[in-house]
Each structure stands twice: as structure tokens, then as C-alpha cells.
Design an enzyme around this catalytic site. Structure first.
Site: not given
Ligand SMILES: NC(=O)c1ccc[n+]([C@@H]2O[C@H](COP(=O)([O-])OP(=O)(O)OC[C@H]3O[C@@H](n4cnc5c(N)ncnc54)[C@H](O)[C@@H]3O)[C@@H](O)[C@H]2O)c1
Ligand SMILES: O=C(O)C[C@H](O)C(=O)O
Length: 332
Positions: A169, A196
Site C-alpha cells: 500500500d 489492508h
Molecule cells: N499483503 C499483501 O499486500 C498481499 C499482496 C498480494 C497478495 N497477497 C496474498 O498473498 C497470498 C499468496 O498470493 P500468490 O499470488 O502468491 O498466490 P499463489 O497461489 O500464486 O501462491 C500461493 C502459494 O502458497 C502455497 N500454499 C498453499 N497452501 C500452503 C500451505 N499449507 N503451506 C505452504 N504453502 C502453501 C501454494 O502451493 C502456492 O505455491 C494470497 O493470499 C494473496 O491474497 C497479499
Molecule cells: O488485492 C489482492 O487481493 C492482493 C493484495 O492484497 C493486493 O493489495 O494487491
């Protein structure tokens, strides 16, 4: 996947205490996890990098391990290897879990991600209770309270060491504000407080650096764009996930700040979603000072203008519900 030290001097080097910190990434084979692993392998503060996932960890580990940087990389696949992945870690970064598709809110991810975060945090409590945790998995407004409850149950909770990652953010706010002001984003610093998700993301444009004034239209445009930045990416990816590359960048920026704090650097300040007494809510994102024990100081909000005061009320209303949902998931 763990191999004996007999033939591998690299492992011996790591065990011999090469300078640097030991970092684990849980969910390392994912959209965020892979570029995050690559960038952490490039970080000179990291001596050991553990890559854990329930799928494809060996492939990502083999790939990353060929980079000629200092950190020793080891891979861990599936629940039976979680404890080995976590033992001895200084910093644990958690991007494990499902991402959004168009039309979903972050809260729609709760059903799946709450259980994933609980399991992983139980592992942290058991194997590296003193590690700093950077929690990325959504919905952050609920997963951080879940993690706190898991640690409380295990008797290992230290609120200073549990940090919800809201850095993306701030990264977005800096970028969009720089665009409007015609500046280089690296010269801009905008605090983003609250949480967030949607209206809980509250950029404090009145505290932007360099000090700047914005018209009401600019304020409205910027606040909305920052709040909806995640949705903008989800829609552009059209079903193929949410922000991964900008998130990996933001996660590394934040993890590096945590490691500099652990090293004892002075004046390391970033925003994070953390246990807080800044408002009446038990968790809130504000600027924190990072030190040897994690978030050693949580800063007050500072002066807000009328637009931000209204935004704060909206943010707190939604945040209260999301926090309670996380707490109830463990206490039920
Ligand atoms: N905080 C933030 O600003 C922010 C920003 C972007 C995404 N996110 C979040 O981050 C998370 C991941 O996003 P992504 O795009 O990498 O998803 P993705 O599906 O590409 O990757 C997630 C990974 O987690 C793994 N996984 C699932 N269960 C698991 C477990 N029990 N133990 C270990 N690994 C496990 C999967 O195998 C996969 O490789 C999502 O929840 C998304 O919403 C948060
Ligand atoms: O928007 C989402 O679901 C992923 C992440 O929290 C973001 O801010 O990009």
C-alpha cells in the site's frame, strides 16, 4: 531434499555461522513466493534461505540455488518437512494461500487461508518462537489476529514480532502520488495506516513527504486508487491471480527493513499492521520502528485533516469486524 553436509561444503558454511540471518519463505513456489525467493537470495543480509511449499519447492529451490550470491538455499516440501524448514529461523515470511479472482473481496479468501495460516503459525510457535513473522497471506486484517491467537495459545506470543505486511500500500501510494506531483517515486514517502483491504487502507496524504498540497479531486482520486490498487491488478490479470511482482518487491523492501532492525541499525521505520494501542482496536497499521526485538516502537497517527478523520472512522468500523473474525476462528 535435505542432503547430508558430508559432500556439501555450502551447508557446512551455513552451519559454521556465515554472517547474516536465516530466513524462511512459506509458500515459496507461488506467484509471490518465487520472485520473493529470488530477491531474498540477492539480499546480502541473508545467509540461509529456506524455501517451503506444499508443491514444487524442489524445482524452485534448484533454480534459485544456482544464483551466485551468498545465501545458502534449501528446499522443503510438504507438511512433514515444515519443522525442518522453520528450525533456527530469524525471519519467517508467509505468502502461502490462495489469491483473489475478479469479483472477490480479500475476505472471501478467509475460508481457505485462515486454516493455512493457523497451521504454519503452529509450526513457527513450535520451531522458531523467537522469529520475526512477516505475514502476507490475505485477508491480512484477519490473518494477523489468527496468528496472534495461535501464538498466545502456544505461550509464545510477542506482539513486537508479528507484523502484517502492508508495504505494498505504501509502495503504491508513493508511486501514484509521485505521478500526480511529477516527482521520482523514490523521493516520495506516504504513510498508509489502518489495515489492508478497501476502506481500511488509509493513505495520509497530509503527511506525505515532500510536504505537498492536493486539491479535493486529487485527494479523492489518489485515496481511491491506493485503496483499490489490489483490485486494479486482479482485474487486469483477469482470473490469473493478484499482485505478485510488485508484492514480492514490497515484501523484500519490508523484510530488508526487519533484518536491518535485527542487525541493530538505527532509525528503521516502516508501516505495518501490528498489535497496537494507537486506536481502540487491538490491531492497526501505522509506522513502526524496527529494531533487534522487532517493532520496538509503534508511532501515533499524527495530525489528520478532516478527509482523513472521516476515512479513519470508516476504516475502524470494517477493521473491527475483520479482526474479530480472525480471533473467533481460533477461540471458537
Ligand atoms: N499483503 C499483501 O499486500 C498481499 C499482496 C498480494 C497478495 N497477497 C496474498 O498473498 C497470498 C499468496 O498470493 P500468490 O499470488 O502468491 O498466490 P499463489 O497461489 O500464486 O501462491 C500461493 C502459494 O502458497 C502455497 N500454499 C498453499 N497452501 C500452503 C500451505 N499449507 N503451506 C505452504 N504453502 C502453501 C501454494 O502451493 C502456492 O505455491 C494470497 O493470499 C494473496 O491474497 C497479499
Ligand atoms: O488485492 C489482492 O487481493 C492482493 C493484495 O492484497 C493486493 O493489495 O494487491
Amino acid at each position: 531434499m535435505e542432503e547430508s553436509c558430508v559432500l556439501k561444503r555450502t551447508d557446512c558454511r551455513a552451519k559454521g555461522g556465515a554472517p547474516g540471518f536465516k530466513v524462511a519463505i512459506l509458500g515459496a513456489a507461488g506467484g509471490i513466493g518465487q520472485p520473493l525467493a529470488m530477491l531474498m537470495k540477492m539480499n546480502p543480509l541473508v545467509s540461509v534461505l529456506h524455501l517451503y511449499d506444499v508443491v514444487n519447492a524442489p524445482g524452485v529451490t534448484a533454480d534459485i540455488s544456482h544464483m551466485d550470491t551468498g545465501a545458502v538455499v534449501r528446499g522443503f516440501l510438504g507438511q512433514p518437512q515444515l519443522e525442518s524448514a522453520l528450525t533456527g529461523m530469524d525471519l519467517v515470511i508467509i505468502p502461502a494461500g490462495v489469491p483473489r479472482k475478479p469479483g472477490m473481496t480479500r475476505d472471501d479468501l478467509f475460508k481457505i487461508n485462515a486454516g493455512i495460516v493457523r497451521t504454519l503459525c503452529e509450526g513457527v510457535a513450535k520451531c522458531c518462537p523467537n522469529a520475526i513473522v512477516n505475514l502476507i497471506s490475505n485477508p491480512v486484517n484477519s490473518t494477523v489476529p489468527i496468528a496472534a491467537e495461535v501464538f498466545k495459545k502456544a505461550g509464545t506470543y510477542d506482539p513486537k514480532r508479528l507484523l502484517g505486511v502492508t508495504m505494498l500500500d505504501v509502495v503504491r501510494a508513493n508511486t501514484f502520488v509521485a505521478e500526480v506531483l511529477g516527482l521520482d517515486p523514490r523521493e516520495v514517502d506516504v504513510p498508509v495506516v489502518g489495515g489492508h483491504a478497501g476502506v481500511t487502507i488509509l493513505p495520509l496524504l497530509s503527511q506525505a513527504k515532500p510536504p505537498s498540497s492536493f486539491t479535493p479531486e486529487e485527494t479523492e482520486y489518489l485515496t481511491k486508487r491506493i485503496q483499490d490498487g489490489g483490485t486494479e491488478v486482479v482485474q487486469a490479470k483477469a482470473g490469473a491471480g493478484s499482485a505478485t511482482l510488485s508484492m514480492a518487491y514490497a515484501a523484500v523492501k519490508f523484510a530488508d527493513a526487519c533484518l536491518r532492525g535485527l542487525r541493530g541499525d538505527a532509525g528503521v521505520v516502516e508501516c505495518a499492521f501490528i498489535a497496537s494501542e494507537v486506536t481502540e482496536l487491538p490491531f492497526f497499521a501505522t509506522k513502526v520502528r524496527l529494531g533487534r526485538r522487532g517493532a520496538e516502537e509503534v508511532y501515533q497517527l499524527g495530525p489528520l485533516n478532516e478527509y482523513e478523520r472521516v476515512g479513519l472512522q470508516k476504516a475502524k468500523k470494517e477493521l473491527a469486524e475483520s479482526i474479530q473474525k480472525g480471533i473467533s476462528f481460533i477461540r471458537k
